[in-house]
Design a protein around this motif. Structure first.
Motif, PDB file in Angstrom:
ATOM      1  N   PHE A  51     -12.531 -11.404  -7.361  1.00 52.49           N
ATOM      2  CA  PHE A  51     -12.703 -10.790  -6.934  1.00 52.49           C
ATOM      3  C   PHE A  51     -10.774  -9.590  -7.145  1.00 52.49           C
ATOM      4  O   PHE A  51      -9.887 -10.648  -6.024  1.00 52.49           O
ATOM      5  CB  PHE A  51     -13.640 -10.286  -5.707  1.00 52.49           C
ATOM      6  N   PHE A  52     -11.273  -8.152  -7.119  1.00 58.83           N
ATOM      7  CA  PHE A  52      -9.905  -7.784  -6.455  1.00 58.83           C
ATOM      8  C   PHE A  52     -10.331  -6.070  -6.185  1.00 58.83           C
ATOM      9  O   PHE A  52     -11.404  -5.706  -6.312  1.00 58.83           O
ATOM     10  CB  PHE A  52      -8.995  -7.093  -8.224  1.00 58.83           C
ATOM     11  N   SER A  53      -9.564  -6.257  -5.356  1.00 54.30           N
ATOM     12  CA  SER A  53     -10.110  -5.123  -3.828  1.00 54.30           C
ATOM     13  C   SER A  53      -8.501  -3.917  -3.881  1.00 54.30           C
ATOM     14  O   SER A  53      -7.741  -5.202  -3.743  1.00 54.30           O
ATOM     15  CB  SER A  53     -10.341  -5.392  -2.719  1.00 54.30           C
ATOM     16  N   ALA A  54      -8.392  -3.131  -3.560  1.00 53.27           N
ATOM     17  CA  ALA A  54      -7.645  -2.679  -3.620  1.00 53.27           C
ATOM     18  C   ALA A  54      -8.438  -1.011  -2.583  1.00 53.27           C
ATOM     19  O   ALA A  54      -8.726   0.237  -3.697  1.00 53.27           O
ATOM     20  CB  ALA A  54      -7.259  -1.856  -4.490  1.00 53.27           C
ATOM     21  N   PRO A  55      -8.375  -0.966  -1.580  1.00 56.11           N
ATOM     22  CA  PRO A  55      -9.153   0.177  -0.534  1.00 56.11           C
ATOM     23  C   PRO A  55      -8.717   1.359  -0.911  1.00 56.11           C
ATOM     24  O   PRO A  55      -7.069   1.509  -1.172  1.00 56.11           O
ATOM     25  CB  PRO A  55      -8.555  -0.790   0.388  1.00 56.11           C
ATOM     26  N   SER A  56      -9.237   2.268  -1.364  1.00 51.60           N
ATOM     27  CA  SER A  56      -9.561   3.704  -1.588  1.00 51.60           C
ATOM     28  C   SER A  56     -10.228   4.614  -0.389  1.00 51.60           C
ATOM     29  O   SER A  56     -11.381   4.325  -1.466  1.00 51.60           O
ATOM     30  CB  SER A  56      -9.060   3.738  -3.038  1.00 51.60           C
ATOM     31  N   ARG A  57      -9.635   4.583   0.312  1.00 50.57           N
ATOM     32  CA  ARG A  57     -10.236   5.666   1.499  1.00 50.57           C
ATOM     33  C   ARG A  57      -9.930   7.276   1.070  1.00 50.57           C
ATOM     34  O   ARG A  57     -10.624   7.424   1.659  1.00 50.57           O
ATOM     35  CB  ARG A  57      -9.998   4.874   2.675  1.00 50.57           C
ATOM     36  N   MET A  67      -8.651   9.733 -13.883  1.00 46.73           N
ATOM     37  CA  MET A  67      -8.578   9.243 -12.350  1.00 46.73           C
ATOM     38  C   MET A  67      -9.486   9.231 -11.075  1.00 46.73           C
ATOM     39  O   MET A  67      -9.469   8.033 -10.278  1.00 46.73           O
ATOM     40  CB  MET A  67      -6.915   9.909 -10.965  1.00 46.73           C
ATOM     41  N   ALA A  68     -10.511   9.908 -11.404  1.00 44.57           N
ATOM     42  CA  ALA A  68     -11.538  10.326 -10.630  1.00 44.57           C
ATOM     43  C   ALA A  68     -12.311   9.022 -10.814  1.00 44.57           C
ATOM     44  O   ALA A  68     -12.918   7.944  -9.863  1.00 44.57           O
ATOM     45  CB  ALA A  68     -11.969  11.198 -10.963  1.00 44.57           C
ATOM     46  N   SER A  69     -12.385   8.294 -12.567  1.00 45.42           N
ATOM     47  CA  SER A  69     -13.235   6.882 -12.281  1.00 45.42           C
ATOM     48  C   SER A  69     -12.447   5.996 -12.189  1.00 45.42           C
ATOM     49  O   SER A  69     -13.376   4.393 -11.699  1.00 45.42           O
ATOM     50  CB  SER A  69     -13.100   7.192 -13.770  1.00 45.42           C
ATOM     51  N   LEU A  70     -11.550   5.885 -12.348  1.00 46.50           N
ATOM     52  CA  LEU A  70     -10.720   4.848 -11.420  1.00 46.50           C
ATOM     53  C   LEU A  70     -10.830   4.375 -10.158  1.00 46.50           C
ATOM     54  O   LEU A  70     -10.918   3.719  -9.864  1.00 46.50           O
ATOM     55  CB  LEU A  70      -8.926   5.054 -11.855  1.00 46.50           C
ATOM     56  N   GLN A  71     -10.571   5.998  -9.358  1.00 41.84           N
ATOM     57  CA  GLN A  71     -10.863   4.889  -7.782  1.00 41.84           C
ATOM     58  C   GLN A  71     -12.294   5.438  -7.548  1.00 41.84           C
ATOM     59  O   GLN A  71     -12.895   4.558  -6.962  1.00 41.84           O
ATOM     60  CB  GLN A  71     -10.879   6.825  -7.441  1.00 41.84           C
ATOM     61  N   LEU A 125      -7.471   1.439 -18.809  1.00 43.24           N
ATOM     62  CA  LEU A 125      -7.546   2.986 -18.538  1.00 43.24           C
ATOM     63  C   LEU A 125      -6.850   3.330 -17.495  1.00 43.24           C
ATOM     64  O   LEU A 125      -5.346   4.317 -17.786  1.00 43.24           O
ATOM     65  CB  LEU A 125      -8.703   2.978 -17.662  1.00 43.24           C
ATOM     66  N   ILE A 126      -6.444   2.731 -16.270  1.00 46.23           N
ATOM     67  CA  ILE A 126      -5.094   2.643 -15.616  1.00 46.23           C
ATOM     68  C   ILE A 126      -3.816   3.115 -16.651  1.00 46.23           C
ATOM     69  O   ILE A 126      -2.807   4.102 -16.947  1.00 46.23           O
ATOM     70  CB  ILE A 126      -4.486   1.179 -14.897  1.00 46.23           C
ATOM     71  N   GLU A 127      -3.257   2.206 -17.427  1.00 47.27           N
ATOM     72  CA  GLU A 127      -1.924   2.370 -18.149  1.00 47.27           C
ATOM     73  C   GLU A 127      -1.972   4.100 -18.857  1.00 47.27           C
ATOM     74  O   GLU A 127      -1.659   5.127 -19.451  1.00 47.27           O
ATOM     75  CB  GLU A 127      -2.040   1.812 -19.236  1.00 47.27           C
ATOM     76  N   ASP A 128      -3.607   3.869 -19.900  1.00 51.97           N
ATOM     77  CA  ASP A 128      -3.957   5.101 -20.300  1.00 51.97           C
ATOM     78  C   ASP A 128      -3.655   6.304 -19.092  1.00 51.97           C
ATOM     79  O   ASP A 128      -3.081   7.461 -20.165  1.00 51.97           O
ATOM     80  CB  ASP A 128      -5.301   5.259 -20.796  1.00 51.97           C
ATOM     81  N   ALA A 150      -1.869  -2.408 -13.017  1.00 50.30           N
ATOM     82  CA  ALA A 150      -2.762  -2.539 -14.094  1.00 50.30           C
ATOM     83  C   ALA A 150      -2.108  -4.172 -14.824  1.00 50.30           C
ATOM     84  O   ALA A 150      -3.279  -4.883 -14.302  1.00 50.30           O
ATOM     85  CB  ALA A 150      -2.020  -1.636 -14.859  1.00 50.30           C
ATOM     86  N   ALA A 151      -1.221  -4.992 -13.802  1.00 50.94           N
ATOM     87  CA  ALA A 151      -0.837  -6.367 -14.008  1.00 50.94           C
ATOM     88  C   ALA A 151      -1.502  -6.557 -13.151  1.00 50.94           C
ATOM     89  O   ALA A 151      -1.751  -7.906 -13.606  1.00 50.94           O
ATOM     90  CB  ALA A 151       0.255  -5.868 -13.899  1.00 50.94           C
ATOM     91  N   SER A 152      -1.875  -6.371 -12.149  1.00 51.27           N
ATOM     92  CA  SER A 152      -3.035  -6.909 -10.739  1.00 51.27           C
ATOM     93  C   SER A 152      -4.232  -7.781 -11.134  1.00 51.27           C
ATOM     94  O   SER A 152      -4.863  -8.273 -11.813  1.00 51.27           O
ATOM     95  CB  SER A 152      -2.707  -5.872  -9.788  1.00 51.27           C
TER      96      SER A 152
END
Length: 184
Positions: free
Chosen positions: A83-89, A121-125, A160-163, A65-67
């Motif tokens: 651009f923010f990237s956090a791979p979710s494999r 969580m699915a939406s965030l992913q 959304l992450i915080e919620d 969330a902070a990032s």
């Protein structure tokens, strides 16, 4: 007449005994079934508790969330799309996917609460996968829009992450309340 009634005593005794036996058998089956259902429900609740606890811990430890908020600020400050990237494999919702059909066996509002948390969580992913696809070049950056829109996207994802974390923690508290450890 008393002789006629006396001849019915063995019949009545047999019927009463049979009825008591039937009631006892039914009670034993009912109690056994109920105990198994309660045990299974408790185990399912604990499985969700474990998976959800891990997901909350990961999100908090990695400080997503902070990032995302920092990236939103960068877009606004620089009038550019960052651009923010956090791979979710990997699939981090294995317990949910394997047991979604059993949610109704849980007590109280847990089925609803768990469904909400996992849908968020699915939406965030999905959003993280989209950002990663943009980062590695398999998707265009058109999804991001202009800098203001990108900033709003990042801020919205952070909210959304915080919620989701807040809802997950409330759900974990509800699991502890409905399925206390001492109730085994």
């Amino acid at each position: 007449m008393s002789n006629e009634f006396g001849s019915y005593i063995p019949l009545c005794s047999a019927l009463a005994g049979g009825l008591l036996s039937l009631i006892g058998s039914w009670g034993a089956v009912w109690f056994s079934t109920r105990s198994a259902i309660n045990r299974d429900s408790h185990q399912l609740a604990n499985a969700f508790k474990g998976e959800m606890s891990a997901l909350v811990h990961i999100a908090e430890l990695r400080n997503y969330a902070a990032s995302l908020r920092e990236q939103a600020k960068w877009c606004t400050d620089n009038n550019a799309v960052g651009f923010f990237s956090a791979p979710s494999r990997k699939e981090y919702r294995a317990v949910y996917k394997a047991n979604v059909g059993k949610l109704g066996s849980l007590k109280g509002d847990l089925p609803k609460q768990i469904a909400i948390v996992y849908t968020q969580m699915a939406s965030l992913q999905e959003d993280l996968k989209t950002l990663d696809e943009i980062h590695i070049g398999t998707r265009t950056d058109a999804w991001m829009g202009q800098p203001v829109t990108a900033s709003q996207r990042y801020s919205g994802m952070a909210l959304l992450i915080e919620d989701t974390i807040s809802k997950a923690k409330a759900t974990l508290t509800e699991i502890d309340r409905l399925y206390p450890v001492s109730a085994r």
